[in-house]
Design an enzyme around this catalytic site. Structure first.
Site, PDB file in Angstrom:
ATOM      1  N   PRO A   1      53.618  49.361  71.703  1.00 26.54           N
ATOM      2  CA  PRO A   1      53.263  48.131  72.411  1.00 26.54           C
ATOM      3  C   PRO A   1      54.466  47.346  72.933  1.00 26.54           C
ATOM      4  CG  PRO A   1      52.847  47.906  70.058  1.00 26.54           C
ATOM      5  CD  PRO A   1      53.134  49.354  70.316  1.00 26.54           C
ATOM      6  N   ASN A   2      54.284  46.849  74.148  1.00 29.00           N
ATOM      7  CA  ASN A   2      55.245  45.968  74.836  1.00 29.00           C
ATOM      8  C   ASN A   2      56.496  46.677  75.349  1.00 29.00           C
ATOM      9  OD1 ASN A   2      53.644  43.560  74.452  1.00 29.00           O
ATOM     10  ND2 ASN A   2      54.209  43.714  72.299  1.00 29.00           N
TER      11      ASN A   2
ATOM     12  N   ARG B   1      61.264  42.086  79.557  1.00 27.34           N
ATOM     13  CA  ARG B   1      61.012  41.494  78.252  1.00 27.34           C
ATOM     14  C   ARG B   1      62.315  41.186  77.501  1.00 27.34           C
ATOM     15  NH1 ARG B   1      59.189  45.080  73.068  1.00 27.34           N
ATOM     16  NH2 ARG B   1      58.748  43.312  71.716  1.00 27.34           N
TER      17      ARG B   1
ATOM     18  N   TYR C   1      66.671  43.437  74.463  1.00 25.87           N
ATOM     19  CA  TYR C   1      66.291  44.827  74.747  1.00 25.87           C
ATOM     20  C   TYR C   1      66.995  45.437  75.957  1.00 25.87           C
ATOM     21  CZ  TYR C   1      62.614  43.686  71.391  1.00 25.87           C
ATOM     22  OH  TYR C   1      61.939  43.304  70.263  1.00 25.87           O
TER      23      TYR C   1
ATOM     24  N   ASN D   1      59.241  55.010  69.031  1.00 21.04           N
ATOM     25  CA  ASN D   1      59.497  53.578  68.894  1.00 21.04           C
ATOM     26  C   ASN D   1      58.119  52.941  68.836  1.00 21.04           C
ATOM     27  OD1 ASN D   1      60.100  50.903  69.014  1.00 21.04           O
ATOM     28  ND2 ASN D   1      61.552  51.055  70.720  1.00 21.04           N
TER      29      ASN D   1
ATOM     30  N   ALA E   1      56.078  46.743  67.408  1.00 18.08           N
ATOM     31  CA  ALA E   1      55.665  45.903  66.280  1.00 18.08           C
ATOM     32  C   ALA E   1      54.766  46.645  65.292  1.00 18.08           C
ATOM     33  CB  ALA E   1      54.958  44.651  66.801  1.00 18.08           C
TER      34      ALA E   1
ATOM     35  N   HIS F   1      55.950  47.658  61.756  1.00 12.38           N
ATOM     36  CA  HIS F   1      56.037  46.757  60.608  1.00 12.38           C
ATOM     37  C   HIS F   1      54.729  46.640  59.816  1.00 12.38           C
ATOM     38  CE1 HIS F   1      59.775  45.991  62.572  1.00 12.38           C
ATOM     39  NE2 HIS F   1      59.187  45.450  63.622  1.00 12.38           N
TER      40      HIS F   1
ATOM     41  N   ASP G   1      50.144  57.136  58.712  1.00  7.91           N
ATOM     42  CA  ASP G   1      49.331  58.270  58.261  1.00  7.91           C
ATOM     43  C   ASP G   1      49.262  59.360  59.331  1.00  7.91           C
ATOM     44  OD1 ASP G   1      48.911  56.995  55.867  1.00  7.91           O
ATOM     45  OD2 ASP G   1      46.830  56.420  56.263  1.00  7.91           O
TER      46      ASP G   1
ATOM     47  N   GLU H   1      62.323  57.749  63.834  1.00  5.85           N
ATOM     48  CA  GLU H   1      61.930  56.366  64.167  1.00  5.85           C
ATOM     49  C   GLU H   1      63.103  55.713  64.887  1.00  5.85           C
ATOM     50  OE1 GLU H   1      61.126  54.037  60.647  1.00  5.85           O
ATOM     51  OE2 GLU H   1      61.331  52.142  61.733  1.00  5.85           O
TER      52      GLU H   1
ATOM     53  N   HIS I   1      64.572  52.162  67.218  1.00  9.96           N
ATOM     54  CA  HIS I   1      64.432  50.789  67.717  1.00  9.96           C
ATOM     55  C   HIS I   1      65.650  50.474  68.567  1.00  9.96           C
ATOM     56  CE1 HIS I   1      61.138  50.251  64.978  1.00  9.96           C
ATOM     57  NE2 HIS I   1      61.884  50.800  64.038  1.00  9.96           N
ATOM     58  N   LEU I   2      65.410  49.891  69.732  1.00 12.02           N
ATOM     59  CA  LEU I   2      66.513  49.497  70.609  1.00 12.02           C
ATOM     60  C   LEU I   2      67.401  48.469  69.904  1.00 12.02           C
ATOM     61  CD1 LEU I   2      63.942  49.204  73.371  1.00 12.02           C
ATOM     62  CD2 LEU I   2      66.038  50.406  73.880  1.00 12.02           C
ATOM     63  N   SER I   3      66.770  47.502  69.283  1.00 14.29           N
ATOM     64  CA  SER I   3      67.524  46.428  68.617  1.00 14.29           C
ATOM     65  C   SER I   3      67.797  46.812  67.171  1.00 14.29           C
ATOM     66  CB  SER I   3      66.726  45.123  68.663  1.00 14.29           C
ATOM     67  OG  SER I   3      65.515  45.256  67.918  1.00 14.29           O
TER      68      SER I   3
ATOM     69  N   ARG J   1      67.581  40.888  62.578  1.00 13.77           N
ATOM     70  CA  ARG J   1      66.610  39.979  63.202  1.00 13.77           C
ATOM     71  C   ARG J   1      65.703  39.327  62.152  1.00 13.77           C
ATOM     72  NH1 ARG J   1      63.825  42.862  68.032  1.00 13.77           N
ATOM     73  NH2 ARG J   1      63.283  40.691  68.484  1.00 13.77           N
TER      74      ARG J   1
ATOM     75  N   ARG K   1      60.832  41.925  60.534  1.00 16.56           N
ATOM     76  CA  ARG K   1      61.213  43.182  61.203  1.00 16.56           C
ATOM     77  C   ARG K   1      62.037  44.092  60.283  1.00 16.56           C
ATOM     78  NH1 ARG K   1      59.858  42.081  66.635  1.00 16.56           N
ATOM     79  NH2 ARG K   1      60.155  39.887  67.104  1.00 16.56           N
TER      80      ARG K   1
HETATM   81  C1  DQA Z   1      61.507  47.221  68.568  1.00 16.85           C
HETATM   82  C2  DQA Z   1      61.676  46.209  67.406  1.00 16.85           C
HETATM   83  C3  DQA Z   1      60.318  45.699  66.961  1.00 16.85           C
HETATM   84  O1  DQA Z   1      60.491  44.768  65.902  1.00 16.85           O
HETATM   85  C4  DQA Z   1      59.632  44.991  68.108  1.00 16.85           C
HETATM   86  O2  DQA Z   1      58.352  44.545  67.710  1.00 16.85           O
HETATM   87  C5  DQA Z   1      59.560  45.822  69.336  1.00 16.85           C
HETATM   88  C6  DQA Z   1      60.723  46.612  69.713  1.00 16.85           C
HETATM   89  C7  DQA Z   1      62.873  47.677  69.138  1.00 16.85           C
HETATM   90  O3  DQA Z   1      62.883  48.652  69.882  1.00 16.85           O
HETATM   91  O4  DQA Z   1      63.909  47.037  68.876  1.00 16.85           O
HETATM   92  O5  DQA Z   1      58.578  45.790  70.076  1.00 16.85           O
HETATM   93  O6  DQA Z   1      60.835  48.366  68.088  1.00 16.85           O
END
Ligand code: DQA
Length: 142
Positions: free
Chosen positions: A9-10, A17, A22, A73, A76, A79, A86, A97, A99-101, A106, A110
């Site tokens: 998502p997102n 964003r 990011y 990735n 959210a 978390h 599963d 797994e 994550h960009l950040s 943070r 997170r």
């Molecule tokens: C994220 C970090 C997550 O906490 C956040 O909800 C995202 C992006 C990252 O790529 O840093 O949507 O996965």
């Protein structure tokens, strides 16, 4: 080697964003760059993004028999989605797994990932390079 590159998502909003967190690249441009890298190392990537938990789970399931590994990735959902955890466990494939950040720098919510325990490894904090680093790690540990 076929690798599913999954974004949750997102992440379709990358570029617009919170660019200070990011970056300015769109998901399309990140995927195009990654596809070029994959070509040079003999990896076939298949890209998927969804904002919906069920669609992500269906796509993870489809990796069984169709992919050698997964890079995810989960945004959210990382978390709190036990359902995504599963699904990753169910397909029994190497999974990275990403994550960009750097999620550990943070907000406290997170810091916890419910999917890390069913993944082979975790890469975070290197911006768009996390996807490439994950592919490299999968090749190196083949
Ligand atoms: C994220 C970090 C997550 O906490 C956040 O909800 C995202 C992006 C990252 O790529 O840093 O949507 O996965």
């Amino acid at each position: 080697m076929k690798i599913f590159i999954i974004n949750g998502p997102n992440l379709d909003m990358l570029g617009k964003r919170e660019p200070e967190i990011y970056g300015h690249d769109t998901l399309d441009s990140i995927n195009t760059e990654l596809a070029e890298y994959c070509k040079t190392v003999g990896v076939t990537p298949e890209f998927f993004q969804s904002n919906s938990e069920g669609a992500l789970i269906d796509f993870i399931h489809s990796a069984r028999g169709n992919a050698d590994a997964i890079v995810i990735n989960a945004g959210a959902y990382t978390h709190y989605s036990i359902a995504i955890r599963d699904a990753i466990a169910a397909v029994e494939l190497p999974c990275v797994e990403v994550h960009l950040s750097n999620v550990h720098k943070r907000e406290e919510f997170r810091h916890k990932s419910v999917i890390s325990a069913v993944c082979t490894g975790v890469i975070c904090g290197f911006g768009k390079n996390v996807y490439k680093l994950a592919v490299e790690a999968l090749i190196a540990s083949k």
